[in-house]
Design a protein around this motif. Structure first.
Motif: not given
Length: 277
Positions: A85-93
């Motif tokens: 995935r594009d790194a910016s497509d993830i939100v790490f909770e």
């Protein structure tokens, strides 16, 4: 100066979250087979899907696409089949399970949290209910490259972020970068590394990270992307932070002051010499 990290299936470099008993952040453990992975050229690539990751294995990594462009991507290994995935497509909770009370000493003052205070940690070794974030240089698209460099360019949010390694429970923390001292991490091709990602304050946090790949012909390809962390809050409450955390103190400031003083002194000397001449 870049910090060289030479790891081939890094193992026995533990840093699990511990209780509030003031124990060290790291402890020895057996080699982790999860670090001994193979990356296939035919792995799926997401088409821009935004996701929340609150647990499981994810690696940042440089990937050269079909057009020859370098991208900083994230290999999402939280399901049965890995997806890039594009790194910016993830939100790490980063939830309650990531909270840690620091020991009653100054060993971890670089994290921005003091002795006995709370920090939020994505640890070097995998634990339940916390993202396990690392990086790899195993994409077949960069197999002929000489190596890659990750650089922290910017921290947006509150408090202090830090990235560090620690080998077992006996050595000092090996600080790779912090908000107050941005730096770089160099990795050989075909390596896989995990470290401790810490935040001293809760809230929406963003890290702008650049990747540079040394190509076989001596050229360099660069790209950057933004990592998103919902620290101590649900990912649904994440709001893109706009405030850039400015480094406080540090060697860069000292050298800037010294350099300015030297230049000023030289100018004064030149003016005095010209007047006497």
């Amino acid at each position: 100066m870049s910090l060289m990290i030479r790891t081939r299936a890094l193992a026995a470099t533990a840093a699990a979250l511990l209780s509030t008993l003031g124990a060290p952040l790291a402890h020895a453990q057996a080699a982790d087979p999860a670090l001994q992975q193979q990356v296939d050229a035919n792995e799926a690539v997401s088409e821009g899907e935004r996701v929340v990751i609150g647990a499981g294995h994810v690696d940042l990594g440089p990937v050269i696409d079909e057009s020859g462009n370098l991208k900083l991507m994230a290999r999402d290994d939280t399901s049965a089949t890995p997806v890039w995935r594009d790194a910016s497509d993830i939100v790490f909770e980063v939830g309650d399970a990531a909270q840690l009370t620091l020991p009653e000493d100054d060993a971890y003052k670089f994290t921005g949290a003091g002795p006995g205070e709370t920090a939020w940690v994505l640890p070097q070794t995998e634990i339940a209910d916390v993202p396990w974030l690392g990086w790899n240089t195993q994409s077949p698209s960069i197999a002929d490259a000489k190596g890659a460099t990750l650089t922290l360019k910017e921290h947006r949010g509150s408090g202090v972020h830090s990235l560090f390694l620690q080998n077992g429970g006996f050595g000092d923390a090996d600080v790779l970068w912090t908000t107050n001292k941005p730096d770089s991490v160099w990795a050989e091709v075909n390596t896989h590394t995990h470290a401790n990602w810490t935040f001293s304050q809760p809230g929406s946090q963003a890290l702008v990270v650049e990747v540079a790949v040394d190509m076989p012909d001596g050229s360099k390809k660069t790209a950057q992307d933004t990592l998103h962390f919902a620290v101590g809050q649900p990912a649904s409450e994440y709001v893109e932070p706009t405030e850039v955390v400015t480094p406080k103190g540090g060697d860069w400031l000292m050298w800037a002051i010294v350099g300015g003083a030297v230049v000023l002194g030289l100018l004064i000397v030149i003016l005095v010499v010209r007047r006497r001449g």
